[in-house]
Write an enzyme that holds these catalytic residues in place. Sequence first.
Site, PDB file in Angstrom:
ATOM      1  N   GLU A  31     -17.456 -22.799  -0.573  1.00  0.00           N
ATOM      2  CA  GLU A  31     -16.863 -24.289  -0.544  1.00  0.00           C
ATOM      3  C   GLU A  31     -16.016 -24.386  -1.762  1.00  0.00           C
ATOM      4  O   GLU A  31     -16.043 -23.780  -2.853  1.00  0.00           O
ATOM      5  CB  GLU A  31     -18.065 -25.464  -0.389  1.00  0.00           C
ATOM      6  CG  GLU A  31     -18.865 -25.341  -1.504  1.00  0.00           C
ATOM      7  CD  GLU A  31     -19.418 -26.798  -1.623  1.00  0.00           C
ATOM      8  OE1 GLU A  31     -18.408 -27.707  -1.678  1.00  0.00           O
ATOM      9  OE2 GLU A  31     -20.505 -27.078  -1.690  1.00  0.00           O
ATOM     10  N   ALA A 147     -22.190 -36.585   5.352  1.00  0.00           N
ATOM     11  CA  ALA A 147     -21.726 -35.884   6.755  1.00  0.00           C
ATOM     12  C   ALA A 147     -22.372 -34.507   6.683  1.00  0.00           C
ATOM     13  O   ALA A 147     -21.997 -33.750   7.634  1.00  0.00           O
ATOM     14  CB  ALA A 147     -20.289 -36.036   6.805  1.00  0.00           C
ATOM     15  N   ASP A 148     -22.640 -33.942   5.575  1.00  0.00           N
ATOM     16  CA  ASP A 148     -23.080 -32.632   5.700  1.00  0.00           C
ATOM     17  C   ASP A 148     -24.170 -32.381   6.582  1.00  0.00           C
ATOM     18  O   ASP A 148     -24.553 -31.420   7.312  1.00  0.00           O
ATOM     19  CB  ASP A 148     -23.742 -32.145   4.084  1.00  0.00           C
ATOM     20  CG  ASP A 148     -22.761 -32.122   3.161  1.00  0.00           C
ATOM     21  OD1 ASP A 148     -21.398 -32.009   3.688  1.00  0.00           O
ATOM     22  OD2 ASP A 148     -22.911 -31.708   1.954  1.00  0.00           O
ATOM     23  N   LYS A 165     -31.093 -31.953  -4.614  1.00  0.00           N
ATOM     24  CA  LYS A 165     -31.723 -32.610  -5.806  1.00  0.00           C
ATOM     25  C   LYS A 165     -32.007 -33.886  -5.745  1.00  0.00           C
ATOM     26  O   LYS A 165     -31.717 -34.575  -4.647  1.00  0.00           O
ATOM     27  CB  LYS A 165     -30.409 -32.315  -6.966  1.00  0.00           C
ATOM     28  CG  LYS A 165     -29.258 -33.049  -6.608  1.00  0.00           C
ATOM     29  CD  LYS A 165     -28.404 -32.669  -7.766  1.00  0.00           C
ATOM     30  CE  LYS A 165     -27.487 -31.557  -7.477  1.00  0.00           C
ATOM     31  NZ  LYS A 165     -26.833 -31.408  -6.238  1.00  0.00           N
TER      32      LYS A 165
HETATM   33  N1  PSU Z   1     -24.244 -30.885  -4.733  1.00  0.00           N
HETATM   34  C1  PSU Z   1     -24.102 -30.286  -5.757  1.00  0.00           C
HETATM   35  N2  PSU Z   1     -22.590 -29.857  -6.240  1.00  0.00           N
HETATM   36  C2  PSU Z   1     -21.814 -30.028  -5.162  1.00  0.00           C
HETATM   37  C3  PSU Z   1     -21.854 -31.104  -4.027  1.00  0.00           C
HETATM   38  C4  PSU Z   1     -23.174 -31.362  -3.678  1.00  0.00           C
HETATM   39  O1  PSU Z   1     -24.642 -29.835  -6.481  1.00  0.00           O
HETATM   40  O2  PSU Z   1     -20.488 -29.931  -5.318  1.00  0.00           O
HETATM   41  C5  PSU Z   1     -20.939 -31.493  -3.039  1.00  0.00           C
HETATM   42  C6  PSU Z   1     -20.854 -30.434  -2.009  1.00  0.00           C
HETATM   43  O3  PSU Z   1     -19.630 -30.132  -1.724  1.00  0.00           O
HETATM   44  C7  PSU Z   1     -21.411 -31.527  -1.061  1.00  0.00           C
HETATM   45  C8  PSU Z   1     -20.956 -32.634  -1.167  1.00  0.00           C
HETATM   46  O4  PSU Z   1     -20.942 -31.059   0.303  1.00  0.00           O
HETATM   47  O5  PSU Z   1     -21.165 -32.862  -2.664  1.00  0.00           O
HETATM   48  C9  PSU Z   1     -21.566 -33.838  -0.622  1.00  0.00           C
HETATM   49  O6  PSU Z   1     -20.772 -35.149  -0.857  1.00  0.00           O
HETATM   50  P1  PSU Z   1     -21.235 -36.418  -0.090  1.00  0.00           P
HETATM   51  O7  PSU Z   1     -22.540 -36.794  -0.306  1.00  0.00           O
HETATM   52  O8  PSU Z   1     -19.922 -37.436  -0.335  1.00  0.00           O
HETATM   53  O9  PSU Z   1     -21.157 -36.024   1.516  1.00  0.00           O
END
Ligand code: PSU
Length: 309
Positions: A31, A147-148, A165
């Site tokens: 990613e 949305a993951d 985490k």
């Molecule tokens: N956790 C990490 N590093 C990251 C992310 C999550 O330790 O870079 C990023 C990933 O791309 C993940 C996103 O898909 O954050 C999730 O963001 P949101 O909660 O806005 O969906």
Amino acid sequence: MTTRTAPHPALTLTPEVEQALRDGRPVVALESTIISHGMPYPQNVAMATEVEQILRSHDVVPATIAVLHGKPRIGLEPDDLELLASAPDVAKVSIRDLPYVVAREQHGATTVAATMRLAALAGIRVFVTGGLGGVHRGAPQSFDVSADLTELSTTEVAVISAGVKSILDIGLTLEKLETLGVPVLCNGTDEFPAFYSRQSGFEAPLRVDGAEEIAAIMHAKWDLGIAGGIAVANPIAAQDEIPSERISGIIDQALADMNKRGIHGKDATPYLLGRIVEITGGESLTANIALVKQNAVLGAQIATAYTAG
Ligand code: PSU
Ligand code: MN
């Protein structure tokens, strides 16, 4: 048997990725939000380059995924990685944002959700990252659920992370994944890992030991026609971890700072990651880079076992 479908015509694949997919050789997706919004420059571009090298050293073709000038790109050149790592105008693109940046011909760094979708459209089944998004703390009020998770319920990709985490609500994230029918395979551990730490206090929903078992579960799920992905949680190595008793106070501090500033929504995770790097004086960044590299090794083994199966 692994069935292969041609990549979606809207995607731009590098010749190397295209050829590897055509030949049925292992390819691993990576990613780009982790590059643009997850780590500071220049450690981010160094990490991205090293992870690609780790995959290649295992005879696996890396396919870092992003949107550049509105084109979904599967596999990037060094210049592209540099741009994603340093340009200020790269949007964080989750699944809802994908049509917007494509139509406006913008640059976008893809989250786990958007990367999964583009990987699947290319015919890639294995994706390596650091941490998954999930159910945020306070979600019963804020409704902030990444949305993951919903993407994992619909898209046939195995995502290798170091778990979730505790900036998130780990218990609610595991509950949500269960509801969505997503297998959570914890590699070599009976406890679900918490990214910086090997321990989370939550039992592994499913324990596995090694790439062969994981690849067999991927085949079993998709041969049965069960929609959706698989979450593989690979614990950080003991020598690289920040024990949970030490990181938990730091995470609480970062969350308090975020709430004080009124930061929420898509800015929450990038802010928290950056703040934790600041508070730990860079120690969390070192751990983050180490765990991504370990995940790349496991991802290479899974992709190799899966394509052989
Ligand atoms: N956790 C990490 N590093 C990251 C992310 C999550 O330790 O870079 C990023 C990933 O791309 C993940 C996103 O898909 O954050 C999730 O963001 P949101 O909660 O806005 O969906
Ligand atoms: Mn969110």
